[in-house]
Structures are given as structure tokens and as C-alpha cells.
Scaffold this active site. Structure first.
Site, PDB file in Angstrom:
ATOM      1  N   SER A 122       4.883  -4.687   7.053  1.00 54.56           N
ATOM      2  CA  SER A 122       4.606  -3.780   8.166  1.00 54.56           C
ATOM      3  C   SER A 122       3.972  -4.564   9.299  1.00 54.56           C
ATOM      4  O   SER A 122       3.207  -5.514   9.058  1.00 54.56           O
ATOM      5  CB  SER A 122       3.662  -2.661   7.731  1.00 54.56           C
ATOM      6  OG  SER A 122       3.291  -1.857   8.838  1.00 54.56           O
ATOM      7  N   TYR A 128      -4.124   0.116   4.196  1.00 54.42           N
ATOM      8  CA  TYR A 128      -2.687  -0.149   4.339  1.00 54.42           C
ATOM      9  C   TYR A 128      -2.463  -1.510   4.992  1.00 54.42           C
ATOM     10  O   TYR A 128      -1.642  -2.307   4.523  1.00 54.42           O
ATOM     11  CB  TYR A 128      -2.057   0.955   5.189  1.00 54.42           C
ATOM     12  CG  TYR A 128      -0.561   0.833   5.345  1.00 54.42           C
ATOM     13  CD1 TYR A 128       0.294   1.148   4.289  1.00 54.42           C
ATOM     14  CD2 TYR A 128      -0.001   0.412   6.546  1.00 54.42           C
ATOM     15  CE1 TYR A 128       1.667   1.035   4.435  1.00 54.42           C
ATOM     16  CE2 TYR A 128       1.373   0.303   6.702  1.00 54.42           C
ATOM     17  CZ  TYR A 128       2.205   0.616   5.642  1.00 54.42           C
ATOM     18  OH  TYR A 128       3.567   0.504   5.793  1.00 54.42           O
TER      19      TYR A 128
END
Length: 267
Positions: free
Chosen positions: A129, A142
């Protein structure tokens, strides 16, 4: 001979888009899900796999090898979102996120490496990501789990050089998928010192996903990588400003960059 591709988390979102695109291009595609029976209309086979359960990983890989005798490309796509103030996210949820986003992909890699080594070829694509390049407020866990996968890929690549196995990262920005529905959201507590800012940031995150790019853009990028003789270490796919934010982090003083992020999230 058509290449055999295994995509974890191939039942929905980016994984599904990638799988359908590659199948249309002539690849033999297998996806995975914790509950394959929920996807009877999938355009490619879905095999049972839960990245947090190593026994299901090895069973899945064995199933594909039994049917096809090889796995040419592994796409480590299965992952989970998580939001909340780091102080308020329960330890069990932090550990669960790392089990899914970090330890899970490592175990899938371990499961396919013996067969790739025996065939003296293979490509492993880890879906990370853009959030893994920076510590984002209320997405810190995250960011950390995806950032860890980015870094370990760099080490893995060097260790695999002798076996003709390539590994790369593809870091997507925001795409229009159902990822927000599957996230763990720490609740916005009435008595929390983070209530207002976290609540606002949470709404902004969901809006970014809803307005995200078409997942087919990821599929096209991965198809190009598979057909690249010597893939790069890192790829970024997404909106220009999301990719440019990584460049800014490299060139700006840390506190200036931090202030840009805080302004963006209205903190």
C-alpha cells in the site's frame, strides 16, 4: 505454455479484478478465499485458504500443484484494513492485522518457494500500500504492517537471486473496492480524547475509497509486471498525488512533511 497464477484474496476487490483480467489474457488463474462456497459464480477456481492459518496455506498450494504441477506467479493480495488511534486499538486487533498483512504473506511465500526453486523460475508479487511508505494518522497499524512487507521484500529478493525467483512490491493507492467494509474500525468513543479528529478522519478515509480508481488499473499494472523480464523492487499504482506523496517524503524535512499530512487530515 500458459502460466499458472495463484492470487490470495482473489474472490473480490483488487484480487478478483486481477484474476479476471489475467484469465482473459490466457493465464491459468486460481484465487483463494476463507469460504470458497460463497463464490459459485467466480470466473476462475477459488481454493480455501486463510492466511492466518498455515495449514490452509500449505493445503491450498498442494491443491494447485496437484492440478497444474507448477505455480509460476504468486500474487500476495489478501489483506485487511484497520483504523483507530493506536492508543485505543486492542492488542489482539493489532496482532490480527499483522497476522493477515505480514505473517500471512510470508507463510504463503514459504509454501510456494520449494516448487519455484525446483522449476528454477517464479515471480512473487506482494500487494502492499502507498500507506506503507508513511505513518498515517489513525491508520498507523495498517501503515506499519504494509511497510513491514515492503521492507522484508527487499531482503527476500536478495536471498532468492540464486534461484531465478523474482519478487516485487506493488503499492496501490485508493481503489473503489469493498475494503472499507472489511476493515476493523476502533469505535469512536464518546469519552475519547481523539473523538472528533478520529471521527472526521474515518469519514475521509471511506470517502477516498468510494472515490478511488478502477481496480482494473491494478490488473493492467500487474499484467505488465508479469511480462517484464526483470521487475523493479517497488511499484506504485494510483492517483498522481498519492504517488507523489512518497516523493515528497523523500525530499522534504520530516517535520514539514508531517505538517502536510496533518493539514491534509485537518488535524
Amino acid at each position: 505454455m500458459s502460466k499458472v497464477v495463484l492470487i490470495t484474496g482473489g474472490s473480490s476487490g483488487i484480487g478478483k479484478s486481477v484474476g479476471e483480467f489475467l484469465q482473459d489474457k490466457g493465464f491459468i488463474v486460481y484465487g483463494t478465499s476463507r469460504n470458497p462456497n460463497n463464490y459459485p459464480d467466480s470466473k476462475f477456481p477459488i481454493v480455501a485458504l486463510d492466511v492466518t492459518l498455515p495449514e490452509t496455506i500449505f493445503s491450498c498450494v498442494a491443491t494447485v500443484l496437484e492440478k497444474e504441477s507448477r505455480i509460476d506467479v504468486l500474487i500476495n493480495n489478501a489483506g485487511a484494513g484497520i483504523t483507530g488511534p493506536v492508543e485505543e486499538i486492542p492488542d489482539v486487533e493489532i496482532k490480527r492485522n499483522f497476522e493477515t498483512n505480514f505473517f500471512g504473506p510470508i507463510n504463503v511465500i514459504k509454501a510456494v518457494l520449494p516448487s519455484m526453486r525446483s522449476q528454477n523460475s517464479g515471480l512473487i508479487i506482494n500487494i502492499t500500500s502507498i500507506a506503507g511508505y508513511m505513518g498515517l494518522p489513525f491508520r498507523g497499524v495498517y501503515s506499519a504492517s504494509k511497510g513491514a512487507l515492503e521492507l522484508i521484500t527487499e531482503a527476500f529478493r536478495m536471498e532468492l537471486k540464486d534461484f531465478n525467483i523474482e519478487m516485487t512490491n506493488v503499492a496501490p493507492g485508493d481503489f473503489a473496492t469493498n475494503i472499507a467494509a472489511g476493515r476493523y474500525h476502533a469505535p469512536v468513543l464518546d469519552d475519547s480524547p481523539y473523538k472528533d479528529k478520529y471521527g472526521h478522519s474515518l469519514a475521509m478515509m471511506d470517502e477516498h475509497v468510494d472515490d478511488g480508481n478502477d481496480p482494473k488499473e491494478m490488473a493492467q499494472a500487474i499484467f505488465k509486471i508479469i511480462n517484464t523480464k526483470s521487475p523493479k523492487i517497488h511499484y506504485k499504482v494510483g492517483a498522481f498525488m498519492q504517488k507523489f506523496s512518497i516523493v515528497l517524503k523523500r525530499i522534504l524535512p520530516d517535520k514539514v512533511y508531517e505538517r502536510l499530512l496533518m493539514n491534509h487530515y485537518k488535524l
